[in-house]
Enzyme design. Structure first.
Site, PDB file in Angstrom:
ATOM      1  N   GLY A  64      38.604  88.270  82.938  1.00 37.81           N
ATOM      2  CA  GLY A  64      38.432  87.840  84.327  1.00 37.81           C
ATOM      3  C   GLY A  64      38.581  89.093  85.180  1.00 37.81           C
TER       4      GLY A  64
ATOM      5  N   MET B 251      39.337  88.836  91.848  1.00 40.41           N
ATOM      6  CA  MET B 251      40.264  89.461  92.797  1.00 40.41           C
ATOM      7  C   MET B 251      41.546  89.934  92.110  1.00 40.41           C
ATOM      8  SD  MET B 251      38.440  89.442  95.378  1.00 40.41           S
ATOM      9  CE  MET B 251      39.543  90.055  96.635  1.00 40.41           C
TER      10      MET B 251
ATOM     11  N   ARG C 163      45.902  72.677  92.830  1.00 42.12           N
ATOM     12  CA  ARG C 163      45.801  73.420  91.569  1.00 42.12           C
ATOM     13  C   ARG C 163      45.261  72.512  90.464  1.00 42.12           C
ATOM     14  NH1 ARG C 163      50.844  75.484  93.690  1.00 42.12           N
ATOM     15  NH2 ARG C 163      50.695  77.701  94.067  1.00 42.12           N
TER      16      ARG C 163
ATOM     17  N   ASN D 116      38.775  74.860  84.386  1.00 43.35           N
ATOM     18  CA  ASN D 116      39.462  75.987  83.770  1.00 43.35           C
ATOM     19  C   ASN D 116      39.882  75.730  82.325  1.00 43.35           C
ATOM     20  OD1 ASN D 116      38.982  77.449  86.026  1.00 43.35           O
ATOM     21  ND2 ASN D 116      41.060  77.385  86.838  1.00 43.35           N
TER      22      ASN D 116
ATOM     23  N   THR E   4      45.673  82.035  85.060  1.00 44.32           N
ATOM     24  CA  THR E   4      44.758  80.990  85.542  1.00 44.32           C
ATOM     25  C   THR E   4      45.486  79.673  85.833  1.00 44.32           C
ATOM     26  OG1 THR E   4      43.004  81.999  84.225  1.00 44.32           O
ATOM     27  CG2 THR E   4      42.641  79.730  84.943  1.00 44.32           C
TER      28      THR E   4
ATOM     29  N   HIS F 100      54.587  75.694  88.150  1.00 41.58           N
ATOM     30  CA  HIS F 100      54.012  76.440  89.274  1.00 41.58           C
ATOM     31  C   HIS F 100      53.241  75.479  90.174  1.00 41.58           C
ATOM     32  CE1 HIS F 100      52.403  79.731  91.528  1.00 41.58           C
ATOM     33  NE2 HIS F 100      51.163  79.518  91.156  1.00 41.58           N
TER      34      HIS F 100
HETATM   35  O1  TXD Z   1      50.851  82.423  90.026  1.00 40.57           O
HETATM   36  C1  TXD Z   1      49.782  82.238  89.521  1.00 40.57           C
HETATM   37  N1  TXD Z   1      49.696  81.958  88.236  1.00 40.57           N
HETATM   38  C2  TXD Z   1      48.556  82.349  90.325  1.00 40.57           C
HETATM   39  C3  TXD Z   1      47.338  81.838  89.761  1.00 40.57           C
HETATM   40  C4  TXD Z   1      48.525  82.937  91.613  1.00 40.57           C
HETATM   41  C5  TXD Z   1      47.341  83.117  92.263  1.00 40.57           C
HETATM   42  C6  TXD Z   1      46.061  82.719  91.717  1.00 40.57           C
HETATM   43  N2  TXD Z   1      46.146  82.039  90.486  1.00 40.57           N
HETATM   44  C7  TXD Z   1      44.948  81.693  89.718  1.00 40.57           C
HETATM   45  O2  TXD Z   1      44.432  82.888  89.107  1.00 40.57           O
HETATM   46  C8  TXD Z   1      43.765  81.176  90.484  1.00 40.57           C
HETATM   47  O3  TXD Z   1      43.934  79.826  90.815  1.00 40.57           O
HETATM   48  C9  TXD Z   1      42.663  81.399  89.475  1.00 40.57           C
HETATM   49  O4  TXD Z   1      42.650  80.353  88.517  1.00 40.57           O
HETATM   50  C10 TXD Z   1      43.066  82.691  88.785  1.00 40.57           C
HETATM   51  C11 TXD Z   1      42.231  83.906  89.154  1.00 40.57           C
HETATM   52  O5  TXD Z   1      42.280  84.138  90.536  1.00 40.57           O
HETATM   53  P1  TXD Z   1      41.300  85.200  91.241  1.00 40.57           P
HETATM   54  O6  TXD Z   1      41.641  85.216  92.670  1.00 40.57           O
HETATM   55  O7  TXD Z   1      41.276  86.463  90.478  1.00 40.57           O
HETATM   56  O8  TXD Z   1      39.916  84.451  91.055  1.00 40.57           O
HETATM   57  P2  TXD Z   1      38.423  85.064  91.107  1.00 40.57           P
HETATM   58  O9  TXD Z   1      38.358  86.208  92.025  1.00 40.57           O
HETATM   59  O10 TXD Z   1      37.502  83.915  91.312  1.00 40.57           O
HETATM   60  O11 TXD Z   1      38.206  85.621  89.634  1.00 40.57           O
HETATM   61  C12 TXD Z   1      37.991  84.796  88.542  1.00 40.57           C
HETATM   62  C13 TXD Z   1      36.986  85.475  87.671  1.00 40.57           C
HETATM   63  C14 TXD Z   1      35.599  85.607  88.315  1.00 40.57           C
HETATM   64  O12 TXD Z   1      35.209  86.963  88.343  1.00 40.57           O
HETATM   65  C15 TXD Z   1      34.700  84.767  87.416  1.00 40.57           C
HETATM   66  O13 TXD Z   1      33.389  85.327  87.259  1.00 40.57           O
HETATM   67  C16 TXD Z   1      35.476  84.816  86.112  1.00 40.57           C
HETATM   68  O14 TXD Z   1      36.826  84.714  86.476  1.00 40.57           O
HETATM   69  N3  TXD Z   1      35.133  83.751  85.183  1.00 40.57           N
HETATM   70  C17 TXD Z   1      35.125  83.949  83.863  1.00 40.57           C
HETATM   71  N4  TXD Z   1      35.404  85.036  83.124  1.00 40.57           N
HETATM   72  C18 TXD Z   1      35.289  84.912  81.800  1.00 40.57           C
HETATM   73  N5  TXD Z   1      34.929  83.759  81.185  1.00 40.57           N
HETATM   74  C19 TXD Z   1      34.643  82.653  81.893  1.00 40.57           C
HETATM   75  N6  TXD Z   1      34.276  81.525  81.285  1.00 40.57           N
HETATM   76  C20 TXD Z   1      34.738  82.715  83.303  1.00 40.57           C
HETATM   77  N7  TXD Z   1      34.513  81.827  84.302  1.00 40.57           N
HETATM   78  C21 TXD Z   1      34.768  82.468  85.458  1.00 40.57           C
END
Ligand code: TXD
Length: 319
Positions: free
Chosen positions: A10, A13, A89, A96, A120, A176
């Protein structure tokens, strides 16, 4: 000695912020993975181009194929869809969960010896599913939430008391979600527990209650402000602290979503508890005593996690 290899599954952001922090701290070489073509390559190159100015040495590779993560020492998983305003969430669960299945298969095949940190959401259910899908040891699959939630709690307390964030230690346990359990009794300023600080007149019980509530809703506060996504600076820093403790065998005591196999009277569930992270992964789960009120809050939070876990098992019966 060869550098550590850190795979970021991933490259959104949080993934991009992780990649930058890992370089700044010289924790190892970085592989950015994503299904979006160009994003991991572009972010990797951009950060690599910052390295001569900052003066750090790290190799950055962006890939769209799991083969690129081969032999990774640490995998940090952020793949999936983040929360949008108004979305809980839990709404993310179905989407997810499918992502975790793919990620688990990739890690199982190419990085079975890695220490895996899942970020995630919904976190406690996703890390549980990821451990099952990947088949990696439970000591080597852990979820990041407690370090972030505790950091928010620490920041709000330091701001209220007008003291350095460094001298505030705090612990947030449970799932969480908005039912998480900020542990007031075990949170301190230079060793002085919060209830004593209330008695000393540093703050009022009402103000402390408001800080606890703000901590619980800390994720939503950022989502509401950003509107286009969720928090990423503090989550990335928090996961890096966990990775660093593993890679340097620091044995830090951190609140993490860890697998419980009877501790706290809980079986086969991931939920936030204090653990020791060292070269052996999650080396110890620390069982602290709860008073009645804390136990009640923990049980409520746990029930929310169990419900998500059951919803996952409903969607993916192999779990
Ligand atoms: O405390 C915590 N655990 C958290 C969790 C705090 C803040 C955010 N949290 C969660 O982290 C949020 O709810 C998301 O589930 C994740 C990732 O957050 P982010 O802000 O980095 O999300 P983005 O910017 O959308 O990035 C997710 C990336 C994006 O580039 C997609 O193209 C990619 O994931 N993506 C994938 N990568 C690989 N394989 C698959 N299948 C896939 N699907 C989407």
């Amino acid at each position: 000695m060869a550098r550590n290899k850190i795979a970021l599954i991933g490259s959104g952001m949080i993934g991009g912020t992780l990649a930058h922090l890992i370089g700044l701290k010289e924790l190892g070489d970085v592989v950015l993975f994503d299904i979006a073509e160009g994003i991991p390559q572009g972010k990797g190159l951009d950060i690599a181009e910052s390295s001569p100015v900052e003066g750090f040495d790290a190799r950055y590779v962006g890939v769209n194929d799991y083969a690129g993560i081969e032999g990774a020492d640490v995998c940090i998983v952020t793949a999936g869809v983040p929360r949008k305003p108004g979305m809980s969430r839990d709404d993310l669960l179905g989407i997810n969960l499918k992502v975790m299945e793919q990620v688990g298969a990739g890690i199982r095949k190419y990085a079975p010896k890695a220490f895996v940190i899942c970020i995630t959401n919904p976190l406690d259910a996703m890390v549980w599913a990821l451990q099952k899908f990947s088949g990696l040891p439970k000591t080597h699959v852990v979820g990041m939430a407690g370090v972030l939630d505790s950091a928010r709690f620490r920041y709000f307390l330091a701001d209220e008391f007008k003291v350095s964030v460094e001298d505030v230690s705090a612990m947030t346990l449970g799932g969480h979600g908005d039912d998480m359990v900020p542990m007031v009794r075990y949170s301190t300023v230079a060793g002085i527990p919060l209830p004593d600080l209330v008695k000393m007149g540093w703050t009022s019980q009402d103000k402390l209650d408001a800080i606890v509530e703000r901590t619980r809703k800390g994720g939503g506060e950022i989502v509401g402000l950003l509107k286009t996504g969720s928090a990423f600076y503090a989550p990335a820093t928090s996961a890096v602290a966990m990775a660093e403790s593993y890679l340097k065998d620091k044995k830090r005591v951190l609140p993490c979503a860890a697998h419980l196999s009877g501790q706290y009277g809980v079986k086969d569930t991931y939920v936030g508890v204090p653990v020791v992270i060292g070269a052996g992964g999650v080396e110890r789960v620390i069982e602290i005593d709860f008073n009645k009120a804390e136990q009640k809050m923990f049980d409520k939070s746990l029930a929310a996690v169990q419900a998500l876990k059951e919803a996952c098992a409903g969607i993916a019966p192999q779990l």
